[in-house]
Design a protein around this motif. Structure first.
Motif, PDB file in Angstrom:
ATOM      1  N   ASP A  41     -33.390 -27.837  42.910  1.00 58.68           N
ATOM      2  CA  ASP A  41     -32.053 -27.984  42.331  1.00 58.68           C
ATOM      3  C   ASP A  41     -31.071 -28.503  43.377  1.00 58.68           C
ATOM      4  N   GLY A  42     -31.171 -27.985  44.596  1.00 55.25           N
ATOM      5  CA  GLY A  42     -30.306 -28.465  45.679  1.00 55.25           C
ATOM      6  C   GLY A  42     -30.553 -29.927  46.003  1.00 55.25           C
ATOM      7  N   LEU A  43     -31.826 -30.322  46.014  1.00 48.07           N
ATOM      8  CA  LEU A  43     -32.152 -31.729  46.288  1.00 48.07           C
ATOM      9  C   LEU A  43     -31.651 -32.641  45.181  1.00 48.07           C
ATOM     10  N   LYS A  44     -31.743 -32.191  43.934  1.00 44.13           N
ATOM     11  CA  LYS A  44     -31.220 -32.988  42.817  1.00 44.13           C
ATOM     12  C   LYS A  44     -29.714 -33.185  42.961  1.00 44.13           C
ATOM     13  N   GLU A  45     -29.029 -32.127  43.379  1.00 48.50           N
ATOM     14  CA  GLU A  45     -27.578 -32.233  43.570  1.00 48.50           C
ATOM     15  C   GLU A  45     -27.261 -33.194  44.719  1.00 48.50           C
ATOM     16  N   LEU A  46     -28.025 -33.113  45.802  1.00 51.49           N
ATOM     17  CA  LEU A  46     -27.811 -34.027  46.919  1.00 51.49           C
ATOM     18  C   LEU A  46     -28.062 -35.476  46.494  1.00 51.49           C
ATOM     19  N   LEU A  47     -29.081 -35.700  45.687  1.00 53.25           N
ATOM     20  CA  LEU A  47     -29.342 -37.052  45.172  1.00 53.25           C
ATOM     21  C   LEU A  47     -28.189 -37.538  44.301  1.00 53.25           C
ATOM     22  N   ARG A  48     -27.679 -36.651  43.451  1.00 50.94           N
ATOM     23  CA  ARG A  48     -26.557 -37.026  42.585  1.00 50.94           C
ATOM     24  C   ARG A  48     -25.355 -37.448  43.424  1.00 50.94           C
ATOM     25  N   VAL A  49     -25.053 -36.676  44.462  1.00 51.43           N
ATOM     26  CA  VAL A  49     -23.911 -36.981  45.326  1.00 51.43           C
ATOM     27  C   VAL A  49     -24.150 -38.280  46.091  1.00 51.43           C
ATOM     28  N   ALA A  50     -25.377 -38.483  46.580  1.00 49.66           N
ATOM     29  CA  ALA A  50     -25.675 -39.711  47.327  1.00 49.66           C
ATOM     30  C   ALA A  50     -25.536 -40.939  46.427  1.00 49.66           C
ATOM     31  N   TRP A  51     -25.996 -40.823  45.172  1.00 49.88           N
ATOM     32  CA  TRP A  51     -25.845 -41.960  44.243  1.00 49.88           C
ATOM     33  C   TRP A  51     -24.371 -42.223  43.935  1.00 49.88           C
ATOM     34  N   SER A  52     -23.584 -41.161  43.775  1.00 51.53           N
ATOM     35  CA  SER A  52     -22.161 -41.378  43.500  1.00 51.53           C
ATOM     36  C   SER A  52     -21.467 -41.967  44.731  1.00 51.53           C
ATOM     37  N   ASP A  53     -21.904 -41.567  45.928  1.00 54.12           N
ATOM     38  CA  ASP A  53     -21.363 -42.170  47.148  1.00 54.12           C
ATOM     39  C   ASP A  53     -21.691 -43.660  47.200  1.00 54.12           C
ATOM     40  N   LEU A  54     -22.888 -44.010  46.801  1.00 56.73           N
ATOM     41  CA  LEU A  54     -23.319 -45.403  46.834  1.00 56.73           C
ATOM     42  C   LEU A  54     -22.501 -46.262  45.859  1.00 56.73           C
ATOM     43  N   ALA A  55     -22.014 -45.650  44.794  1.00 53.69           N
ATOM     44  CA  ALA A  55     -21.223 -46.385  43.803  1.00 53.69           C
ATOM     45  C   ALA A  55     -19.792 -46.638  44.272  1.00 53.69           C
ATOM     46  N   ASN A  56     -19.371 -46.017  45.348  1.00 57.71           N
ATOM     47  CA  ASN A  56     -18.014 -46.170  45.859  1.00 57.71           C
ATOM     48  C   ASN A  56     -17.835 -47.589  46.414  1.00 57.71           C
ATOM     49  N   PRO A  57     -16.907 -48.372  45.853  1.00 58.29           N
ATOM     50  CA  PRO A  57     -16.725 -49.756  46.317  1.00 58.29           C
ATOM     51  C   PRO A  57     -16.091 -49.851  47.702  1.00 58.29           C
ATOM     52  N   LEU A  58     -15.540 -48.758  48.209  1.00 56.58           N
ATOM     53  CA  LEU A  58     -14.875 -48.796  49.511  1.00 56.58           C
ATOM     54  C   LEU A  58     -15.820 -48.532  50.681  1.00 56.58           C
TER      55      LEU A  58
END
Length: 98
Positions: free
Chosen positions: A25-42
């Motif tokens: 569950d922790g790894l899934k959350e880390l993946l979710r955050v990493a993907w959302s970070d990757l979507a950041n245009p800045l």
């Protein structure tokens, strides 16, 4: 960029499957955050590269934990089969009524 600190060590009363589920569950959350970070245009080029590396790392770790969980379930299933191998259900005595 969001950063999360995840504590993976299990609590004293937790069993191994509980620890694995909690870690996954922790790894899934880390993946979710990493993907959302990757979507950041800045993000800078280096930050994007780092986010991709994190996604690869977390994905590999999650796959490893899933394989451990599957192996544990197979081991439990095999033990259960071995315990009940000598117990053959009795054949029912059937009669045909006309």
């Amino acid at each position: 960029m969001k950063r999360f600190l995840v504590y993976f060590e299990g609590e004293p009363g937790m069993t191994a499957p509980d620890d694995l589920v909690r870690t996954m569950d922790g790894l899934k959350e880390l993946l979710r955050v990493a993907w959302s970070d990757l979507a950041n245009p800045l993000l800078t080029l280096f930050a994007r590269l780092e986010a991709r590396n994190q996604i690869k790392r977390y994905g590999a770790e999650l796959r490893r934990h899933l394989q451990m969980m599957e192996a544990m379930r197979n081991r439990i299933r095999q033990q259960s089969l071995e315990e009940h191998a000598d117990h053959v259900p009795e054949t029912p005595k059937l009669r045909f009524l006309a």
